[in-house]
Scaffold this active site. Structure first.
Site, PDB file in Angstrom:
ATOM      1  N   SER A 175       0.835  -1.317   0.148  1.00 30.30           N
ATOM      2  CA  SER A 175       0.171  -0.098   0.236  1.00 30.30           C
ATOM      3  C   SER A 175       1.013   1.387  -0.009  1.00 30.30           C
ATOM      4  CB  SER A 175      -1.021   0.113   1.263  1.00 30.30           C
ATOM      5  OG  SER A 175      -1.764  -1.133   1.170  1.00 30.30           O
ATOM      6  N   GLU A 258       1.194  -3.678  13.930  1.00 30.18           N
ATOM      7  CA  GLU A 258       0.197  -3.891  12.685  1.00 30.18           C
ATOM      8  C   GLU A 258      -1.058  -4.191  13.351  1.00 30.18           C
ATOM      9  OE1 GLU A 258       0.059  -4.620   7.946  1.00 30.18           O
ATOM     10  OE2 GLU A 258       1.109  -6.138   9.251  1.00 30.18           O
TER      11      GLU A 258
END
Length: 397
Positions: A175, A258
Site C-alpha cells: 500500500s 500492525e
C-alpha cells in the site's frame, strides 16, 4: 517531566482543533458522501493530492504538540502516558479533520517505532522524528507472491558487495508505494541459514535506481496495492535496520504494531449499515432484523475488545492475544456488514444509479474480503491464538 492535568490537556487540544477544523456534525441520511469503500479507488494524482492534504494536517498537529504525545522530547514528543494519546484521539474524532490514509499509521505507528528500537543513533536521528511529523512517509516491503503468509520464506536477496548491498527481488500488496519515500524491506542475506535466521531488514529509498512500482488493479476498480520490483538496487550499509541476520526480529516488531492497530477496522461502515436499515423506507423482515441485530452485537464485542487493548496499553502491559482477536473480529464485522447490505439492498446493490446509499455499497462488498489477507491473514491470527493462547501443537511443516 510532570504530566499536565488531563482535563487541561483535553481543553488545550479542543482549543487547537477548533482553530484548524470544523466540529464534526451528524449528517442526516442522504447528505454528504455515501462512500463506504474499504480501499481507496483514487488515480495517482488523487492519491498524491490526498497524501499531501493529510500530511499538512499531521505536520501542523505535530508542531502544536499533539503529533507525538507519548514519544520522548528528542523525537519532538511530550513523553506523556498513553491515556493522553487516547484522550486526544477522542477529542480529534469530534472534528472534521482529514482522514488518515493507511500510509500514515504505517509510517508513524509501525516503521518509526521499529527504527527507534532497531536503528543506529544516526538512523534514529535521521528518520524517526521526520516520520512522526510525516516529512518522510514509509511503506512495508514484506509480502511476496511465492512466500504467501510465511514472511520467513521471502526470496528477495540482498548480497553484500564491498561496504554495501545489492538487492534483487519482488514485493507485492504494498500500500502507498507510489507516494512513499522509503520502504522497509525484509530480505534474505544468508540462504544457507535456517529461514528465520537468514533475514536482514533494509530501509529502501523508493526513488533509488532499480526500484519499480506497478499498481495492481483490484476488482473494485481501484489500485490501492502495488507490486514493487527491486532490480540491482544498490544500498550502503547505512540503510540496514538492525543487525545482519536479525531481520525476522525487526519484522516482528512491525507486525506486532500492525495487529495492535487493526482492531477498529470496519466499525464506521458497520454503523452505516445499521443506518441503512433504519432508512430503508420499508419494514424489515424477521431475517433482516436478526442480521442487523447480530451486526450491532458483534460490533459492540469488537469495540469492547479494542477497549481491552487500549486499557492494557495505558497500563503499560502487553495486550497479548487481544490484538489478534481484534483483527479477526474486524474482518468478521466487515463480512457481516457486506451481508447486511446485500440483504437489504438486493438488486439495488448491483445497479449503478444516483440513489444515495445504494450503489456505493458495491465497493465495500468487493473490497472487504481483502482484509482477510491484509495485515496478517486470518489463518495466521488463528494460529497465533491456537499456539500461544490455547497451547495447541504447531502445525506440521
Amino acid at each position: 517531566m510532570t504530566a499536565p492535568d488531563l482535563d487541561g490537556f483535553v481543553a488545550d487540544a479542543r482549543a487547537w482543533l477548533g482553530g484548524v477544523a470544523e466540529p464534526r456534525t451528524r449528517r442526516s441520511w442522504g447528505e454528504g458522501s455515501d462512500s463506504v469503500a474499504v480501499f481507496e479507488n483514487w488515480t495517482a494524482e488523487q492519491e498524491r493530492e490526498e497524501t499531501d492534504r493529510v500530511r499538512a494536517y499531521e505536520q501542523a498537529k505535530f508542531d502544536a504538540g499533539f503529533g507525538a504525545i507519548t514519544w520522548p522530547p528528542e523525537y519532538g514528543g511530550r513523553d506523556l502516558p498513553p491515556s493522553y494519546l487516547l484522550a486526544f484521539r477522542r477529542v480529534e474524532a469530534e472534528y472534521d479533520v482529514p482522514r488518515r490514509t493507511e500510509m500514515f499509521p504505517v509510517t508513524q505507528q509501525l516503521i518509526a517505532p521499529t527504527i527507534a528500537q532497531w536503528g543506529t543513533a544516526e538512523q534514529r536521528a535521521t528518520y524517526v522524528r521526520a516520520m512522526l511529523r510525516t516529512d518522510l512517509i514509509a511503506c512495508q516491503l514484506f509480502s511476496e507472491t511465492e512466500a504467501g503468509s510465511d514472511l520467513a520464506a521471502v526470496r528477495t536477496r540482498a548480497v553484500r558487495v564491498g561496504d554495501g548491498w545489492v538487492l534483487n527481488g519482488h514485493k507485492v500488496w504494498t500500500s502507498g508505494a507510489p507516494v512513499a519515500d522509503y520502504g522497509l524491506a525484509v530480505t534474505r542475506t544468508d540462504p544457507t541459514a535456517a529461514k528465520h535466521a537468514g533475514l536482514t531488514a533494509f530501509l529502501v529509498p523508493m526513488d533509488a535506481p532499480g526500484v519499480t512500482v506497478r499498481p495492481i488493479r483490484q476488482m473494485t476498480g481501484g489500485a490501492s496495492f502495488n507490486e514493487v520490483y527491486l532490480e540491482e538496487v544498490r544500498l550502503g550499509d547505512g540503510y540496514r535496520i538492525g543487525p545482519e541476520g536479525q531481520g525476522w526480529k525487526v519484522a516482528l516488531t512491525v507486525l506486532a504494531s500492525e495487529r495492535l492497530d487493526s482492531g477498529a477496522l470496519g466499525l464506521e461502515n458497520a454503523d452505516q449499515a445499521v443506518e441503512l436499515a433504519r432508512n430503508l423506507g420499508r419494514p424489515l423482515t424477521e431475517l433482516e432484523r436478526d442480521k442487523v441485530a447480530d451486526l450491532v452485537t458483534r460490533s459492540y464485542v469488537q469495540r469492547l475488545t479494542g477497549m481491552r487493548v487500549a486499557a492494557a496499553v495505558v497500563a503499560g502491559d502487553d495486550p497479548g492475544p487481544e490484538a489478534s482477536v481484534g483483527k479477526l473480529l474486524a474482518t468478521d464485522t466487515m463480512a457481516r456488514t457486506s451481508e447486511v447490505a446485500r440483504m437489504l439492498l438486493g438488486p439495488d446493490l448491483t445497479v449503478r444509479s444516483d440513489k444515495w446509499g445504494a450503489w456505493a455499497w458495491s465497493e465495500h462488498v468487493l473490497g472487504a474480503p481483502g482484509y482477510r489477507i491484509a495485515g496478517g491473514t486470518d489463518e495466521i491470527q488463528h494460529n497465533i491464538l491456537a499456539e500461544r493462547v490455547l497451547g495447541l501443537p504447531r502445525e506440521p511443516r
